[in-house]
Design an enzyme around this catalytic site. Structure first.
Site, PDB file in Angstrom:
ATOM      1  N   ASP A  13      43.240  33.174  41.595  1.00  0.00           N
ATOM      2  CA  ASP A  13      42.540  32.209  40.738  1.00  0.00           C
ATOM      3  C   ASP A  13      42.171  30.935  41.496  1.00  0.00           C
ATOM      4  O   ASP A  13      42.067  29.867  40.908  1.00  0.00           O
ATOM      5  CB  ASP A  13      43.378  31.836  39.497  1.00  0.00           C
ATOM      6  CG  ASP A  13      43.869  33.066  38.767  1.00  0.00           C
ATOM      7  OD1 ASP A  13      43.056  33.961  38.536  1.00  0.00           O
ATOM      8  OD2 ASP A  13      45.065  33.133  38.437  1.00  0.00           O
ATOM      9  N   GLY A  40      39.845  38.762  38.258  1.00  0.00           N
ATOM     10  CA  GLY A  40      38.957  38.089  37.311  1.00  0.00           C
ATOM     11  C   GLY A  40      38.267  36.972  38.026  1.00  0.00           C
ATOM     12  O   GLY A  40      38.882  35.967  38.348  1.00  0.00           O
TER      13      GLY A  40
END
Ligand code: GDP
Length: 407
Positions: A13, A40
């Site tokens: 992240d 992600g």
């Protein structure tokens, strides 16, 4: 220098999606080399949000070819839904997206197992429950189903039994029903039709690209401290997230000449496991709110804390980082405190590196230093790591990047 690897120096992240999208302007292809739909990456272009899980983030640049290498585990449902959603936003992907037939599949039962392991465990890992761990386990246990197998149905029918029986026993041992074999085969055959136009031997594809003088980005997912060897084991992912992991795409390691290490101006971690500079206070909450620290894949809140220089220093060694890319300085600016751990005290000894022993991670006392600005922090980082911070990201939009020292 055909290959540049992009890796995270913390627990993922770090903003790699934006970094890849930004750097992709100077590249012709982007390769995902590990992980799966547990990644992600979020990219904002002109205020529009794009989320990537399994597809390479570089696809937003029209000229860029996206490749999913043999080291990735492919979840049929995620692949299809993401490809469809991207197609509706940017047009046809055929001829621009390729996936290697040696990539293993995440089977529906892998997701069931991930969920069962996590919910029945005394100490859950905090996985995304996307079935990545069980899929990689089956790969190494020689029980995996590969993408190429589903394009060869008679081979698949012959080989699925071992995997089917093994996984059925696991799922049934939790008192759950296991799907019928035909149901699984139908699901796979349907996906085979969808994925067929995208399947290609990516080794030869990369060889062709190299020969034509293409420049190629290797997109890492997660971060160094989630690497299955070098991360905070067992609170790690099930693949190699480091630059060395990129070579399993069939790329000679010596061709990877540039390694961009991405780190946030502070530190976050999602899920369980040690986190020496975690700030369990009002300030930690503010970092979370100002930095929108909620997972792209799961929506889970991320734990937040200060920048940890020993952590990124050691990660730079493991990855052979040549350029540093610091993100989210705007978030730190909003907080107005520029703090970083510069050393650790572990069992009353000072050290500049994180420990190689799992237990010692729980005995780290960070030694902090405060700075007047993020520029001062950068000076400390460059002095300690002896690597230039060549890029600084000051916001989530594509253009919000400061190139330092020639970029
Ligand atoms: P990745 O897994 O490393 O790609 O990181 P994510 O995409 O999950 O998380 C990064 C988040 O931070 C995304 O929502 C990005 O849009 C956002 N982001 C990236 N760089 C910056 C930045 O410099 N400032 C701010 N405020 N947000 C950023």
């Amino acid at each position: 220098m055909p290959y540049t690897a992009i890796v995270g120096l913390q627990w993922g992240d770090e903003g790699k999606g934006k970094v890849i999208d930004y750097l992709a302007k100077d590249y012709d292809a982007v390769v995902r080399f590990q992980g799966g739909a547990n990644a992600g990456h979020t990219v904002y272009v002109n205020g529009k949000k794009f989320s990537f899980h399994i597809l390479p983030s570089g696809l937003l640049r029209e000229e860029v070819v996206g490749i999913i290498g043999p080291g990735v585990v492919v979840d049929p449902e995620s692949f299809k839904s993401e490809a469809e959603s991207l197609r509706s936003q940017i047009g046809d992907l055929e001829g621009r997206l390729f996936v290697d037939p040696r990539a293993h599949l995440v089977m529906p039962y892998h997701k069931m197992e991930d969920e069962l392991f996590e919910s029945h465990s005394e100490k859950p890992i905090g996985t995304t429950k996307k079935g990545i761990g069980p899929a990689n386990r089956d790969k190494y246990a020689r029980l995996g189903i590969r993408l190429g197998d589903i394009l060869r149905p008679s081979y698949l029918r012959e080989h699925i039994n071992r995997a089917y029986d093994f996984n059925r026993r696991i799922v049934e041992s939790y008192g759950k029903n296991f799907p019928e074999k035909d149901q699984i085969l139908d699901f796979l055959m349907e996906f085979a039709e969808y994925v067929r136009p995208f399947v290609a031997d990516t080794v030869l594809l990369l060889e062709d690209l190299e020969k034509s003088g293409a420049r190629i980005l290797l997109e890492g997912a997660q971060g160094t401290y989630l690497d299955v060897n070098f991360g905070t084991y067992p609170f790690v992912t099930s693949s190699h997230t480091i630059s060395g992991g990129a070579a399993i795409s069939g790329i000679a390691p010596w061709k990877i000449r540039r390694v961009v290490g991405v780190f946030k101006a502070y530190t976050t971690r999602v899920g369980e496991g040690p986190f020496p500079t975690e700030e369990r206070s009002e300030i930690g909450e503010r970092l979370k709110e100002e930095g929108s620290e909620f997972g792209t894949t799961t929506g889970r809140a991320r734990r937040c804390g200060w920048l940890d220089i020993p952590l990124i220093r050691y990660a730079s060694i493991i990855n052979g980082v040549t350029d540093l890319f610091m993100t989210k300085v705007d978030v730190l600016e909003k907080i107005g405190i520029y703090r970083a751990a510069v050393e650790y005290e572990v069992f009353e000894e000072r050290t500049g590196f994180p420990p190689a022993y799992s237990e010692d991670w729980y005995h780290i006392k960070p030694v902090y230093k405060d700075y007047r600005s993020w520029e001062d922090m950068i000076n400390e980082i460059e002095k300690t790591l002896e690597i230039d911070v060549r890029f600084v990201s000051t916001g989530r939009e594509r253009e919000e990047v400061i190139e330092r020292k020639g970029g």
